[in-house]
Design a protein around this motif. Structure first.
Motif, short mmCIF file in Angstrom:
data_model
loop_
_atom_site.label_atom_id
_atom_site.label_comp_id
_atom_site.label_asym_id
_atom_site.label_seq_id
_atom_site.Cartn_x
_atom_site.Cartn_y
_atom_site.Cartn_z
N ARG A 52 0.80 -1.22 0.00
CA ARG A 52 0.00 0.00 0.00
C ARG A 52 0.83 1.28 0.00
N PHE A 53 2.10 1.19 0.43
CA PHE A 53 2.92 2.40 0.50
C PHE A 53 4.39 2.04 0.64
N VAL A 54 5.22 3.07 0.46
CA VAL A 54 6.66 3.00 0.68
C VAL A 54 6.99 3.87 1.88
N MET A 55 7.77 3.34 2.81
CA MET A 55 8.20 4.15 3.94
C MET A 55 9.68 4.50 3.80
N ILE A 56 9.98 5.80 3.82
CA ILE A 56 11.35 6.28 3.77
C ILE A 56 11.84 6.50 5.19
N HIS A 57 13.00 5.91 5.48
CA HIS A 57 13.56 5.94 6.84
C HIS A 57 14.39 7.22 7.01
N ASN A 58 13.78 8.23 7.62
CA ASN A 58 14.45 9.49 7.91
C ASN A 58 15.20 9.34 9.23
N PRO A 59 16.52 9.46 9.27
CA PRO A 59 17.30 9.16 10.48
C PRO A 59 16.88 9.98 11.69
N LYS A 60 16.91 9.33 12.85
CA LYS A 60 16.67 9.96 14.15
C LYS A 60 15.31 10.62 14.24
N THR A 61 14.29 9.93 13.72
CA THR A 61 12.93 10.45 13.83
C THR A 61 11.96 9.42 14.41
N GLY A 62 12.45 8.24 14.79
CA GLY A 62 11.57 7.17 15.23
C GLY A 62 11.25 6.19 14.12
N SER A 63 11.99 6.27 13.01
CA SER A 63 11.69 5.42 11.86
C SER A 63 11.94 3.94 12.13
N SER A 64 12.95 3.63 12.96
CA SER A 64 13.20 2.21 13.29
C SER A 64 12.01 1.61 14.02
N PHE A 65 11.45 2.36 14.95
CA PHE A 65 10.24 1.93 15.66
C PHE A 65 9.09 1.75 14.69
N ALA A 66 8.89 2.72 13.80
CA ALA A 66 7.78 2.67 12.86
C ALA A 66 7.89 1.45 11.95
N ARG A 67 9.09 1.14 11.49
CA ARG A 67 9.28 -0.02 10.64
C ARG A 67 8.88 -1.30 11.37
N LYS A 68 9.25 -1.41 12.65
CA LYS A 68 8.88 -2.60 13.42
C LYS A 68 7.36 -2.72 13.56
N VAL A 69 6.69 -1.60 13.80
CA VAL A 69 5.24 -1.61 13.95
C VAL A 69 4.57 -2.02 12.64
N ILE A 70 5.02 -1.45 11.55
CA ILE A 70 4.41 -1.77 10.25
C ILE A 70 4.59 -3.25 9.92
N LYS A 71 5.78 -3.77 10.14
CA LYS A 71 6.02 -5.19 9.85
C LYS A 71 5.16 -6.09 10.74
N ALA A 72 5.02 -5.72 12.00
CA ALA A 72 4.19 -6.52 12.90
C ALA A 72 2.72 -6.45 12.50
N ALA A 73 2.29 -5.30 11.98
CA ALA A 73 0.90 -5.13 11.59
C ALA A 73 0.56 -5.89 10.32
N VAL A 74 1.55 -6.15 9.48
CA VAL A 74 1.29 -6.78 8.19
C VAL A 74 1.57 -8.28 8.20
N VAL A 75 2.30 -8.77 9.20
CA VAL A 75 2.72 -10.18 9.22
C VAL A 75 1.88 -10.97 10.22
N ASP A 76 1.35 -12.11 9.76
CA ASP A 76 0.58 -12.99 10.64
C ASP A 76 1.48 -13.72 11.62
N ASP A 77 2.56 -14.27 11.10
CA ASP A 77 3.47 -15.08 11.90
C ASP A 77 4.69 -14.22 12.23
N THR A 78 4.90 -13.88 13.50
CA THR A 78 5.99 -12.99 13.88
C THR A 78 7.36 -13.58 13.59
N SER A 79 7.43 -14.89 13.30
CA SER A 79 8.71 -15.48 12.94
C SER A 79 9.20 -14.96 11.59
N GLU A 80 8.27 -14.35 10.81
CA GLU A 80 8.64 -13.82 9.52
C GLU A 80 9.26 -12.43 9.63
#
Length: 231
Positions: free
Chosen positions: A6-34
């Protein structure tokens, strides 16, 4: 750079982007092992998300290798139809976070002899000295006079991250031919770092993510947090 269907996320340094990436991946993945799966291809056909690294773009600096801070202009053509999201941060807190994270202490971006001439106490710099270091770094990276351009290093970084063609934008600024900077910038939806969790949740739900799964990500904590000072 993180890409979902649905979208592309650009990782802007020192803005909380690492946290956001983890949340997005957790929201889209059924099995957290992925969650640790990094895509080696650019196809979403068999993947729920892909993460891409790109050559570092640091203007005229000698930076080499790749990292996950891909820019708007580096988006792969096959995903150009997707909307783009990133994170913005209060400029002062952004600078303080960069200063206290101290990545610059090991990677100053300036020749050692010139560095010690300008900053004899390096790497023991005050915040004011760090701001001057940022200016010197940016002048060398982008070969631009900030006095004439009317911008500072953080704005130059923003152009590098989000301009459709950063080189063309800086050329126009050097030649004094730029009128509206916004004409050079890509279309990006910015989340505010100060309200990141709530704005990210709302953004994901508006983009069709399952609300229950989105809310289940609230157990995910911040990443790469800089220790706060009294500044």
């Amino acid at each position: 750079m993180l890409i979902v269907d649905r979208f592309v996320m650009i990782h802007n340094p020192k803005t909380g982007s690492s946290f956001a990436r983890k949340v997005i991946k957790a929201a889209v993945v059924d099995d957290t092992s992925e969650l640790d799966e990094s895509a080696e291809s650019r196809s979403l056909d068999r993947k729920l998300f892909i993460e891409l690294e790109f050559p570092k773009r640091r203007g005229n600096s000698s930076a080499t290798g790749c990292d996950h801070h891909g820019t708007y202009s580096q988006r792969p053509h096959e995903f150009a139809h997707l909307s783009v999201v990133s994170i913005g941060r209060n400029p002062f807190s952004h600078i303080v976070s960069q200063y206290e994270y101290r990545h610059w202490a090991k990677n100053p971006g300036i020749a050692l002899d010139e560095l010690l001439k300008a900053f004899p106490r390096f790497p023991n710099l005050s915040l004011i000295e760090y701001l001057r270091l940022q200016e010197l770094q940016a002048i060398r990276r982008w070969n631009i006079s900030f006095d004439k351009a009317g911008i500072g290093p953080l704005s130059a970084h923003f152009i590098q991250m989000f301009a459709r063609d950063p080189a063309r934008t800086f050329d126009a600024m050097r030649g004094g031919s730029i009128e509206q900077l916004s004409d050079h910038l890509g279309s990006v939806h910015f989340l505010r770092q100060e309200r990141l969790r709530s704005e990210l949740e709302q953004f994901l739900m508006l983009n069709g993510f399952d609300p229950e799964r989105v809310l289940s990500t609230r157990s995910i904590g911040p990443s790469n947090v800089t220790v706060k000072s009294k500044l």
